[in-house]
Design a protein around this motif. Sequence first.
Motif, PDB file in Angstrom:
ATOM      1  N   SER A  98      59.157  48.693-144.054  1.00 33.51           N
ATOM      2  CA  SER A  98      58.200  47.638-143.876  1.00 33.51           C
ATOM      3  C   SER A  98      57.199  47.912-142.813  1.00 33.51           C
ATOM      4  O   SER A  98      57.624  48.880-142.188  1.00 33.51           O
ATOM      5  N   VAL A  99      56.328  47.193-142.786  1.00 38.19           N
ATOM      6  CA  VAL A  99      55.387  47.475-141.758  1.00 38.19           C
ATOM      7  C   VAL A  99      55.383  46.272-140.834  1.00 38.19           C
ATOM      8  O   VAL A  99      55.590  45.143-140.863  1.00 38.19           O
ATOM      9  N   VAL A 100      55.456  46.882-139.316  1.00 38.80           N
ATOM     10  CA  VAL A 100      55.448  46.001-138.313  1.00 38.80           C
ATOM     11  C   VAL A 100      54.393  46.026-137.538  1.00 38.80           C
ATOM     12  O   VAL A 100      54.111  47.321-136.935  1.00 38.80           O
ATOM     13  N   ILE A 101      53.558  45.106-137.230  1.00 40.51           N
ATOM     14  CA  ILE A 101      52.391  45.010-136.351  1.00 40.51           C
ATOM     15  C   ILE A 101      52.560  44.474-135.010  1.00 40.51           C
ATOM     16  O   ILE A 101      53.087  43.476-134.843  1.00 40.51           O
ATOM     17  N   GLN A 102      52.449  45.519-134.112  1.00 44.00           N
ATOM     18  CA  GLN A 102      52.257  45.159-132.639  1.00 44.00           C
ATOM     19  C   GLN A 102      51.096  45.001-132.178  1.00 44.00           C
ATOM     20  O   GLN A 102      50.385  45.947-131.673  1.00 44.00           O
ATOM     21  N   ALA A 103      50.478  43.786-132.067  1.00 43.99           N
ATOM     22  CA  ALA A 103      49.329  43.460-131.485  1.00 43.99           C
ATOM     23  C   ALA A 103      49.391  42.795-129.909  1.00 43.99           C
ATOM     24  O   ALA A 103      50.258  42.139-129.866  1.00 43.99           O
ATOM     25  N   ASP A 104      48.484  43.633-129.267  1.00 44.41           N
ATOM     26  CA  ASP A 104      48.357  42.883-127.919  1.00 44.41           C
ATOM     27  C   ASP A 104      47.945  41.552-127.871  1.00 44.41           C
ATOM     28  O   ASP A 104      47.376  41.114-128.572  1.00 44.41           O
ATOM     29  N   LYS A 105      48.630  40.661-126.810  1.00 43.03           N
ATOM     30  CA  LYS A 105      48.061  39.516-126.688  1.00 43.03           C
ATOM     31  C   LYS A 105      46.852  39.228-126.458  1.00 43.03           C
ATOM     32  O   LYS A 105      46.159  38.021-126.843  1.00 43.03           O
ATOM     33  N   ASP A 106      46.140  40.218-126.020  1.00 42.56           N
ATOM     34  CA  ASP A 106      44.451  40.143-125.824  1.00 42.56           C
ATOM     35  C   ASP A 106      43.599  40.697-126.833  1.00 42.56           C
ATOM     36  O   ASP A 106      42.596  40.654-126.663  1.00 42.56           O
ATOM     37  N   SER A 107      44.107  41.122-127.912  1.00 40.26           N
ATOM     38  CA  SER A 107      43.525  41.789-129.045  1.00 40.26           C
ATOM     39  C   SER A 107      42.957  40.703-129.766  1.00 40.26           C
ATOM     40  O   SER A 107      43.207  39.546-129.752  1.00 40.26           O
ATOM     41  N   LYS A 108      41.994  41.206-130.588  1.00 36.28           N
ATOM     42  CA  LYS A 108      41.074  40.109-131.468  1.00 36.28           C
ATOM     43  C   LYS A 108      41.675  39.644-132.744  1.00 36.28           C
ATOM     44  O   LYS A 108      42.501  40.696-133.470  1.00 36.28           O
ATOM     45  N   ASN A 109      41.914  38.529-133.255  1.00 36.50           N
ATOM     46  CA  ASN A 109      42.531  37.936-134.440  1.00 36.50           C
ATOM     47  C   ASN A 109      42.027  38.681-135.608  1.00 36.50           C
ATOM     48  O   ASN A 109      42.878  38.646-136.608  1.00 36.50           O
ATOM     49  N   GLY A 110      40.864  38.861-135.875  1.00 35.43           N
ATOM     50  CA  GLY A 110      40.108  39.460-136.962  1.00 35.43           C
ATOM     51  C   GLY A 110      40.726  40.931-137.315  1.00 35.43           C
ATOM     52  O   GLY A 110      40.949  41.183-138.542  1.00 35.43           O
ATOM     53  N   LEU A 111      40.907  41.662-136.362  1.00 37.63           N
ATOM     54  CA  LEU A 111      41.261  43.025-136.274  1.00 37.63           C
ATOM     55  C   LEU A 111      42.867  42.837-136.892  1.00 37.63           C
ATOM     56  O   LEU A 111      43.221  43.796-137.839  1.00 37.63           O
ATOM     57  N   LEU A 112      43.548  41.886-136.490  1.00 31.32           N
ATOM     58  CA  LEU A 112      44.827  41.622-137.019  1.00 31.32           C
ATOM     59  C   LEU A 112      44.960  41.518-138.330  1.00 31.32           C
ATOM     60  O   LEU A 112      45.753  42.046-139.210  1.00 31.32           O
TER      61      LEU A 112
END
Length: 135
Positions: A98-112
Amino acid sequence: MARRRRGREADESEVNLTPMLDVVFIMLIFFIVTASFVKEAGIDITRPPAATAERKERGNILVAITENDQIWVDRRQVDPRALRANIERLHAENPQGSVVIQADKDSKNGLLVQVMDAARLSGVTSVSLAAEVVE
């Protein structure tokens, strides 16, 4: 006659280390095989807290998004255009992963959203978002 007896006693008093070395070698192999290896995305991420976050033990493909909007996969920085190919390659190695995305809380939503789309277009059906567990 005394000389013969001393020669035999010296031969009999030696310790055979071969069985001990065999046991140590087998134990080493056992610990190497049973060790669990933790995969990391390659960069530290400040994940957002969530009260409903659950611990997931198996995340085979880790994708990290930094606060500077950089994407990291398998300890390498990846261009967003090459992300799908990287996920496809890792998914081919382990089809049940499976894929787990670790997005920083200050990253942009569009990139997520782009990362999630790339994961789904790669054929991965299980995509999760990592969050910090609040207790």
